[in-house]
Enzyme design. Structure first.
Site, PDB file in Angstrom:
ATOM      1  N   SER A 184       0.844  -1.196   0.000  1.00 47.54           N
ATOM      2  CA  SER A 184       0.000   0.000   0.000  1.00 47.54           C
ATOM      3  C   SER A 184       0.874   1.239   0.000  1.00 47.54           C
ATOM      4  O   SER A 184       1.982   1.235   0.569  1.00 47.54           O
ATOM      5  CB  SER A 184      -0.847  -0.033   1.279  1.00 47.54           C
ATOM      6  OG  SER A 184      -1.483   1.193   1.481  1.00 47.54           O
ATOM      7  N   LYS A 186       1.943  -3.723   6.823  1.00 47.31           N
ATOM      8  CA  LYS A 186       2.327  -3.806   5.404  1.00 47.31           C
ATOM      9  C   LYS A 186       3.833  -3.572   5.248  1.00 47.31           C
ATOM     10  O   LYS A 186       4.508  -4.255   4.483  1.00 47.31           O
ATOM     11  CB  LYS A 186       1.549  -2.776   4.582  1.00 47.31           C
ATOM     12  CG  LYS A 186       0.075  -3.097   4.431  1.00 47.31           C
ATOM     13  CD  LYS A 186      -0.139  -4.260   3.463  1.00 47.31           C
ATOM     14  CE  LYS A 186      -1.544  -4.779   3.503  1.00 47.31           C
ATOM     15  NZ  LYS A 186      -1.765  -6.006   2.757  1.00 47.31           N
ATOM     16  N   TYR A 209      -2.159  -1.143  10.887  1.00 38.77           N
ATOM     17  CA  TYR A 209      -2.393  -1.712   9.552  1.00 38.77           C
ATOM     18  C   TYR A 209      -1.218  -1.361   8.625  1.00 38.77           C
ATOM     19  O   TYR A 209      -0.619  -2.230   7.990  1.00 38.77           O
ATOM     20  CB  TYR A 209      -3.712  -1.187   8.947  1.00 38.77           C
ATOM     21  CG  TYR A 209      -3.792  -1.447   7.461  1.00 38.77           C
ATOM     22  CD1 TYR A 209      -4.013  -2.729   6.976  1.00 38.77           C
ATOM     23  CD2 TYR A 209      -3.574  -0.414   6.542  1.00 38.77           C
ATOM     24  CE1 TYR A 209      -4.031  -2.974   5.607  1.00 38.77           C
ATOM     25  CE2 TYR A 209      -3.600  -0.650   5.184  1.00 38.77           C
ATOM     26  CZ  TYR A 209      -3.826  -1.926   4.716  1.00 38.77           C
ATOM     27  OH  TYR A 209      -3.823  -2.172   3.363  1.00 38.77           O
TER      28      TYR A 209
HETATM   29  P1  NAD Z   1     -10.901  -7.258   1.150  1.00 38.40           P
HETATM   30  O1  NAD Z   1     -11.131  -7.255   2.610  1.00 38.40           O
HETATM   31  O2  NAD Z   1     -12.076  -7.094   0.250  1.00 38.40           O
HETATM   32  O3  NAD Z   1     -10.104  -8.570   0.707  1.00 38.40           O
HETATM   33  C1  NAD Z   1      -9.257  -9.288   1.583  1.00 38.40           C
HETATM   34  C2  NAD Z   1      -9.712 -10.729   1.562  1.00 38.40           C
HETATM   35  O4  NAD Z   1      -8.859 -11.505   2.391  1.00 38.40           O
HETATM   36  C3  NAD Z   1     -11.148 -10.905   2.084  1.00 38.40           C
HETATM   37  O5  NAD Z   1     -11.878 -11.682   1.162  1.00 38.40           O
HETATM   38  C4  NAD Z   1     -10.957 -11.639   3.415  1.00 38.40           C
HETATM   39  O6  NAD Z   1     -12.044 -12.480   3.702  1.00 38.40           O
HETATM   40  C5  NAD Z   1      -9.661 -12.383   3.165  1.00 38.40           C
HETATM   41  N1  NAD Z   1      -8.895 -12.699   4.380  1.00 38.40           N
HETATM   42  C6  NAD Z   1      -8.574 -11.868   5.401  1.00 38.40           C
HETATM   43  N2  NAD Z   1      -7.809 -12.505   6.312  1.00 38.40           N
HETATM   44  C7  NAD Z   1      -7.629 -13.766   5.837  1.00 38.40           C
HETATM   45  C8  NAD Z   1      -6.949 -14.900   6.321  1.00 38.40           C
HETATM   46  N3  NAD Z   1      -6.280 -14.847   7.486  1.00 38.40           N
HETATM   47  N4  NAD Z   1      -6.983 -16.039   5.598  1.00 38.40           N
HETATM   48  C9  NAD Z   1      -7.673 -16.097   4.441  1.00 38.40           C
HETATM   49  N5  NAD Z   1      -8.343 -15.045   3.925  1.00 38.40           N
HETATM   50  C10 NAD Z   1      -8.325 -13.893   4.616  1.00 38.40           C
HETATM   51  O7  NAD Z   1      -9.821  -6.108   0.834  1.00 38.40           O
HETATM   52  P2  NAD Z   1      -9.272  -5.558  -0.552  1.00 38.40           P
HETATM   53  O8  NAD Z   1      -9.616  -4.116  -0.616  1.00 38.40           O
HETATM   54  O9  NAD Z   1      -9.638  -6.448  -1.661  1.00 38.40           O
HETATM   55  O10 NAD Z   1      -7.716  -5.645  -0.254  1.00 38.40           O
HETATM   56  C11 NAD Z   1      -6.924  -6.717  -0.699  1.00 38.40           C
HETATM   57  C12 NAD Z   1      -5.502  -6.502  -0.227  1.00 38.40           C
HETATM   58  O11 NAD Z   1      -5.027  -5.257  -0.725  1.00 38.40           O
HETATM   59  C13 NAD Z   1      -5.363  -6.439   1.285  1.00 38.40           C
HETATM   60  O12 NAD Z   1      -4.145  -7.073   1.644  1.00 38.40           O
HETATM   61  C14 NAD Z   1      -5.286  -4.951   1.560  1.00 38.40           C
HETATM   62  O13 NAD Z   1      -4.573  -4.678   2.735  1.00 38.40           O
HETATM   63  C15 NAD Z   1      -4.532  -4.466   0.336  1.00 38.40           C
HETATM   64  N6  NAD Z   1      -4.777  -3.052   0.033  1.00 38.40           N
HETATM   65  C16 NAD Z   1      -6.058  -2.598  -0.110  1.00 38.40           C
HETATM   66  C17 NAD Z   1      -6.297  -1.248  -0.365  1.00 38.40           C
HETATM   67  C18 NAD Z   1      -7.707  -0.707  -0.444  1.00 38.40           C
HETATM   68  O14 NAD Z   1      -7.890   0.499  -0.273  1.00 38.40           O
HETATM   69  N7  NAD Z   1      -8.709  -1.519  -0.738  1.00 38.40           N
HETATM   70  C19 NAD Z   1      -5.210  -0.376  -0.503  1.00 38.40           C
HETATM   71  C20 NAD Z   1      -3.911  -0.882  -0.377  1.00 38.40           C
HETATM   72  C21 NAD Z   1      -3.716  -2.220  -0.103  1.00 38.40           C
HETATM   73  C1  WQD Z   2      -9.749   9.284   1.069  1.00 41.86           C
HETATM   74  C2  WQD Z   2      -9.946  10.776   1.341  1.00 41.86           C
HETATM   75  C3  WQD Z   2     -10.224  11.279   3.680  1.00 41.86           C
HETATM   76  C4  WQD Z   2     -14.007   9.111   4.147  1.00 41.86           C
HETATM   77  C5  WQD Z   2      -7.016   4.383   3.316  1.00 41.86           C
HETATM   78  C6  WQD Z   2      -5.902   3.723   4.084  1.00 41.86           C
HETATM   79  C7  WQD Z   2      -4.822   3.264   3.136  1.00 41.86           C
HETATM   80  C8  WQD Z   2      -5.401   2.378   2.064  1.00 41.86           C
HETATM   81  C9  WQD Z   2      -6.611   2.983   1.397  1.00 41.86           C
HETATM   82  C10 WQD Z   2      -5.912   0.099   2.373  1.00 41.86           C
HETATM   83  C11 WQD Z   2      -9.179  11.278   2.556  1.00 41.86           C
HETATM   84  C12 WQD Z   2     -11.497  11.590   2.904  1.00 41.86           C
HETATM   85  C13 WQD Z   2     -12.861   9.666   3.625  1.00 41.86           C
HETATM   86  C14 WQD Z   2     -15.048   9.968   4.596  1.00 41.86           C
HETATM   87  C15 WQD Z   2     -13.727  11.871   3.904  1.00 41.86           C
HETATM   88  N1  WQD Z   2      -5.787   1.195   2.706  1.00 41.86           N
HETATM   89  N2  WQD Z   2     -12.717  11.024   3.505  1.00 41.86           N
HETATM   90  N3  WQD Z   2     -14.866  11.323   4.440  1.00 41.86           N
HETATM   91  O1  WQD Z   2      -7.372   7.402   3.919  1.00 41.86           O
HETATM   92  O2  WQD Z   2      -6.453   7.713   1.584  1.00 41.86           O
HETATM   93  O3  WQD Z   2      -6.488   5.480   2.598  1.00 41.86           O
HETATM   94  O4  WQD Z   2      -7.558   3.451   2.375  1.00 41.86           O
HETATM   95  O5  WQD Z   2      -6.088  -0.939   2.533  1.00 41.86           O
HETATM   96  O6  WQD Z   2      -3.877   2.573   3.897  1.00 41.86           O
HETATM   97  O7  WQD Z   2      -5.348   4.662   4.988  1.00 41.86           O
HETATM   98  O8  WQD Z   2      -8.612   6.480   1.903  1.00 41.86           O
HETATM   99  O9  WQD Z   2     -10.959   6.443   1.185  1.00 41.86           O
HETATM  100  O10 WQD Z   2     -10.453   6.512   3.657  1.00 41.86           O
HETATM  101  O11 WQD Z   2     -10.006   8.535   2.268  1.00 41.86           O
HETATM  102  O12 WQD Z   2     -13.619  13.097   3.796  1.00 41.86           O
HETATM  103  O13 WQD Z   2     -16.093   9.532   5.091  1.00 41.86           O
HETATM  104  O14 WQD Z   2     -11.336  10.977   1.644  1.00 41.86           O
HETATM  105  O15 WQD Z   2      -9.988  12.224   4.676  1.00 41.86           O
HETATM  106  O16 WQD Z   2      -8.783  12.597   2.264  1.00 41.86           O
HETATM  107  P1  WQD Z   2      -7.191   6.882   2.576  1.00 41.86           P
HETATM  108  P2  WQD Z   2     -10.079   6.920   2.273  1.00 41.86           P
END
Ligand code: NAD
Ligand code: WQD
Length: 342
Positions: free
Chosen positions: A124, A153, A149
């Site tokens: 991330s 990572k 969190y």
């Molecule tokens: P998500 O929660 O939709 O997907 C994660 C999946 O992993 C879920 O289906 C959950 O059931 C499964 N899971 C969790 N713990 C587990 C375990 N111990 N064993 C097996 N399965 C497990 O989230 P996402 O948004 O699809 O994110 C996927 C990955 O990307 C995550 O590692 C997240 O940290 C990373 N990521 C997400 C974002 C974001 O904003 N969505 C941003 C950066 C990184």
């Molecule tokens: C985006 C912008 C908020 C909600 C987070 C995690 C990051 C990654 C992605 C993954 C910001 C603003 C949000 C609301 C708002 N994680 N906001 N009202 O914070 O950039 O990143 O998700 O797994 O690690 O920190 O994403 O979508 O929460 O926020 O004003 O109700 O929207 O302040 O500027 P963020 P976000």
């Protein structure tokens, strides 16, 4: 290739499984469904007319992983499984370190024992902390993530670096996602958060559909063009395709690689609201609220390295993200909870 996708029933995982199946890979999904529904994979099958093998289970279950690796010839692992709610990680840090860090260690141990050394890891942009200059390139040093969190990572990235340094058989992609958004254009799969959403787009979507009353905009006094936070939102379909490009690259070039997956463009919260209103034709009532703890003013990527080395770049824009997010939300007002699981 035969690919094991951990967390493949989740938001980004299901979109990536779809792309893998369409590219004719064979896919095994391991997911404990702690934050997802197996319906996502049924929908993927409906779209692609191909099926991933779904196994319900936990990445921390070493015996299960050993059985999976001995039953299937796996060429590479795409590792999404983990917990991702920032606020919850502050409340329950051990749960986060256990799922994310211990889970990744167990997975790598099982991979090494089975002779599988290709890994694509969901990192991330949070690992950069709060950098002084934008855009953020991979040469920017990692910073101090502001919550467990984010720290989980960064810990996993460091563990994977040590692993690659110790054993040249490893071939690893650390993919640093910026802000994933949108949904597949079919409207059949998308983000289905349990409970009240934490992230901006799911929150806006639920306000537009009438599930939530109004959006709180967290701060309008940041040093940005309209005072609200700037982020690099990337369409989840572009993001999913980035994983296929990374898989190709780690087959060609062993070692450990870091790639930003972003668009290179930042939008403010107010710009996101206006774009969503335009795409959906619905008003999104909002009120300015205090800053959210741990938020940074701005964050957007330099996506040049991924383009140069992977031949990949994001092609979908803000309007696509908003139109597709709204199609998913309006066709599935309660997410996957609309349809009772079999
Ligand atoms: P998500 O929660 O939709 O997907 C994660 C999946 O992993 C879920 O289906 C959950 O059931 C499964 N899971 C969790 N713990 C587990 C375990 N111990 N064993 C097996 N399965 C497990 O989230 P996402 O948004 O699809 O994110 C996927 C990955 O990307 C995550 O590692 C997240 O940290 C990373 N990521 C997400 C974002 C974001 O904003 N969505 C941003 C950066 C990184
Ligand atoms: C985006 C912008 C908020 C909600 C987070 C995690 C990051 C990654 C992605 C993954 C910001 C603003 C949000 C609301 C708002 N994680 N906001 N009202 O914070 O950039 O990143 O998700 O797994 O690690 O920190 O994403 O979508 O929460 O926020 O004003 O109700 O929207 O302040 O500027 P963020 P976000």
């Amino acid at each position: 290739m035969h690919i094991l996708v951990t967390g493949g029933a989740g938001y980004i995982g299901s979109h990536t499984v779809l792309e893998l199946l369409q590219a004719k890979h064979e896919v095994v999904v391991l997911d404990n469904l702690s934050n997802s529904s197996a319906l996502s994979l049924e929908r993927v099958e409906q779209i692609t007319d191909r099926q991933a093998l779904f196994l319900e289970g936990d990445i921390r279950d070493r015996a299960l992983l050993d059985r999976i690796f001995s039953a299937h010839e796996i060429d590479a692992v795409v590792h999404f499984a983990g917990l991702k709610a920032v606020g919850e990680s502050v409340q329950q840090p051990l749960m986060y370190y256990d799922n994310n860090v211990s889970g990744s260690i167990t997975l790598c141990q099982a991979m090494a024992a089975a002779g599988v050394f290709r890994l694509v890891f969901s990192s991330s942009a949070t690992v950069y902390g709060d950098p002084d200059t934008m855009p953020i390139a991979e040469t920017c040093p990692t910073g101090q993530p502001t919550n467990p969190y984010g720290r989980s990572k960064l810990m996993i990235e460091n563990i994977l670096r040590d692993l690659a340094a110790a054993d040249p058989r490893w071939s690893i992609a650390l993919l640093r996602y910026f802000n994933p958004a949108g949904a597949h254009p079919s409207g059949l799969i998308g983000e289905s958060p349990h409970g009240q959403p934490n992230n901006l787009i799911p929150y806006i979507s639920q306000v537009a559909i009438g599930r939530l009353q109004q959006l709180s905009v967290y701060g309008d006094d940041y040093p940005t063009r309209d005072g609200t936070g700037v982020r690099d939102y990337i369409h989840v379909v572009d993001l999913a395709q980035g994983h296929l490009a990374a898989l190709d690259a780690i087959v060609r070039v062993p070692g450990i690689h870091t790639w930003n997956l972003g668009t290179g463009t930042g939008y403010t919260v107010l710009e996101m609201i206006a774009a969503f209103e335009q795409a959906s034709g619905r008003p999104v009532p909002y009120a300015i609220a205090p800053r959210r703890a741990g938020d940074i003013a701005e964050c957007w990527s330099d996506p040049g390295k991924a383009h140069r080395e992977l031949g990949w770049r994001a092609v979908l824009g803000l309007h696509d993200m908003m139109t597709d997010a709204w199609r998913w939300q309006s066709q599935n007002p309660q997410g996957y909870e609309d349809e009772p699981a079999n």
